[in-house]
Design a protein around this motif. Structure first.
Motif, mmCIF file in Angstrom:
data_model
loop_
_atom_site.group_PDB
_atom_site.id
_atom_site.type_symbol
_atom_site.label_atom_id
_atom_site.label_comp_id
_atom_site.label_asym_id
_atom_site.label_seq_id
_atom_site.Cartn_x
_atom_site.Cartn_y
_atom_site.Cartn_z
ATOM 1 N N LEU A 165 21.047 -74.928 -66.243
ATOM 2 C CA LEU A 165 21.447 -74.334 -67.519
ATOM 3 C C LEU A 165 22.932 -74.585 -67.778
ATOM 4 N N LEU A 166 23.746 -74.356 -66.771
ATOM 5 C CA LEU A 166 25.182 -74.565 -66.943
ATOM 6 C C LEU A 166 25.499 -76.030 -67.229
ATOM 7 N N ALA A 167 24.749 -76.930 -66.613
ATOM 8 C CA ALA A 167 24.979 -78.359 -66.857
ATOM 9 C C ALA A 167 24.706 -78.717 -68.312
ATOM 10 N N GLN A 177 30.768 -70.810 -74.017
ATOM 11 C CA GLN A 177 30.159 -70.012 -72.954
ATOM 12 C C GLN A 177 28.755 -69.593 -73.373
ATOM 13 N N PRO A 178 27.747 -69.829 -72.537
ATOM 14 C CA PRO A 178 26.383 -69.453 -72.931
ATOM 15 C C PRO A 178 26.166 -67.950 -72.929
ATOM 16 N N VAL A 179 25.341 -67.487 -73.848
ATOM 17 C CA VAL A 179 24.850 -66.112 -73.829
ATOM 18 C C VAL A 179 23.502 -66.150 -73.123
ATOM 19 N N VAL A 180 23.375 -65.431 -72.012
ATOM 20 C CA VAL A 180 22.177 -65.520 -71.172
ATOM 21 C C VAL A 180 21.454 -64.175 -71.165
ATOM 22 N N GLY A 208 27.801 -59.984 -50.653
ATOM 23 C CA GLY A 208 27.481 -58.601 -50.989
ATOM 24 C C GLY A 208 27.705 -58.301 -52.449
ATOM 25 N N GLY A 209 28.706 -58.945 -53.068
ATOM 26 C CA GLY A 209 28.971 -58.726 -54.480
ATOM 27 C C GLY A 209 27.831 -59.172 -55.357
ATOM 28 N N VAL A 210 27.113 -60.193 -54.930
ATOM 29 C CA VAL A 210 25.975 -60.687 -55.706
ATOM 30 C C VAL A 210 24.700 -59.922 -55.371
ATOM 31 N N GLN A 211 24.510 -59.610 -54.084
ATOM 32 C CA GLN A 211 23.277 -58.973 -53.651
ATOM 33 C C GLN A 211 23.228 -57.485 -53.980
ATOM 34 N N GLY A 212 24.379 -56.847 -54.129
ATOM 35 C CA GLY A 212 24.416 -55.411 -54.335
ATOM 36 C C GLY A 212 23.916 -54.996 -55.697
ATOM 37 N N GLY A 225 30.311 -65.821 -59.407
ATOM 38 C CA GLY A 225 31.578 -66.518 -59.599
ATOM 39 C C GLY A 225 31.482 -67.765 -60.457
ATOM 40 N N LEU A 226 30.378 -67.900 -61.219
ATOM 41 C CA LEU A 226 30.162 -69.104 -62.034
ATOM 42 C C LEU A 226 30.719 -68.965 -63.439
ATOM 43 N N GLY A 227 31.285 -67.802 -63.754
ATOM 44 C CA GLY A 227 31.920 -67.633 -65.053
ATOM 45 C C GLY A 227 30.993 -67.242 -66.182
#
Length: 319
Positions: A165-167, A177-180, A208-212, A225-227
């Motif tokens: 999607l980002l590509a 910036q995409p709206v997802v 942990g920041g992603v899994q939490g 962290g992909l923006g």
């Protein structure tokens, strides 16, 4: 300052002190304005003229997204004719439809209730959320109609699909910036797939920041962290074995409302919010059977912009 002449009739008092529900119009309007973050939703307000057209298909009169940065062609000679170039319209039409919400309350309930106008209070509180829910559902349905997709039907959503999607946006300069919008199950599958990502496994804090859990928030900011921000919603539609989320350029979906300013509803109690295509009425016909009815109607439409102008992708994954 209002003045009530003797005798103080109920109709005069109600009309002056606000029991004619004038205050509710302001309350609903302000709640909608506060809650509807058009910029975050990536929606564009479409403008057209439905009055006197006899059709619920509105021709969009503010033409945007014509395109830019078109290259000029080399001329064969100094007197050569220049061939006119075509241009793509971001939007041309949008169809509005009727949506409704009603409440009923018996006279006895009003007599025994602790506070007056309980029905109206409930309507003021829930109407903005109902309007936004309807707008969100229509947006999700529009996303499901995108012609190009990423992900795999019948399979869980993976990090590779998000990178695809980002590509698509990276390879279309100007897409922004995409709206997802994804279903919570899609987000869970995406989070699970990150376990196999070696990059995040090197950092316990990032993993942990992603899994939490997100603390009840419906939007995950800067996912992995992909923006990009991911909006979670159960409004995302289901088609066969799949959830159909999606991503689009800001402005890639537009909405329009039909102004209710000219609706000739009987009685002074009608609440009109023309900016959001909404009218609230209290039909008198229901008073004969010991109850009062409040009806809210919205005239609203959502449409996808041209895929020649906006980047649009639906995201498929198993339910």
């Amino acid at each position: 300052m209002a003045s009530i002449s003797p005798p103080a009739l109920a109709s005069a008092v109600n009309n002056e002190v606000g029991f004619a529900y004038t205050f509710a119009q302001i309350a609903i309007q302000r709640r909608l304005e506060d809650a509807l973050n058009v910029q975050a939703a990536g929606l564009v307000r479409l403008v057209g003229d439905a009055a006197g057209s006899g059709s619920d298909v509105i021709r969009v009169t503010n033409i945007g997204g014509v395109g830019y940065n078109l290259a000029m062609s080399a001329l064969a000679s100094e007197t050569a004719a220049i061939t006119p170039s075509p241009f793509d319209l971001g939007y041309s039409t949008v169809t509005i439809a009727d949506y409704g919400l009603a409440f009923e309350e018996s006279y006895k309930a009003q007599i025994l209730g602790r506070e007056p106008a309980a029905m109206l209070d409930a309507l003021v509180q829930t109407m903005p959320e109902s309007f936004l829910r309807t707008l969100r559902d229509l947006t999700a349905t529009t996303i499901a109609g995108f012609s190009t997709s990423v992900g795999s039907s019948g399979a869980a959503l993976e990090m590779d699909h998000l990178l695809d999607l980002l590509a698509a946006f990276r390879e279309n300069p100007g897409a922004g910036q995409p709206v997802v919008m994804l279903h919570p199950k899609q987000v869970s599958d995406l989070v699970d797939s990150i376990r196999s990502e070696t990059t995040l496994s090197l950092s316990v804090s990032e993993f942990g920041g992603v899994q939490g859990l997100q603390g009840g928030a419906q939007t995950i900011r800067n996912f992995a962290g992909l923006g990009i921000d991911i909006n979670m919603s159960t409004s995302v539609t289901t088609s066969g074995p799949d959830h159909v989320g999606g991503g689009y350029s800001a402005g890639g979906i537009g909405y329009a409302v039909g102004s209710t300013a000219g609706v000739r509803a009987r009685g002074i109690d009608a609440i009109r919010i023309p900016e959001f295509g909404t009218i609230v009425t209290f039909p008198s016909r229901s008073s004969t059977n010991g109850k009062e009815t409040a009806e809210a109607r919205s005239f609203l439409g959502v449409a996808a912009g041209s895929s020649d102008v906006f980047v649009q992708r639906k995201i498929l994954s198993a339910t």
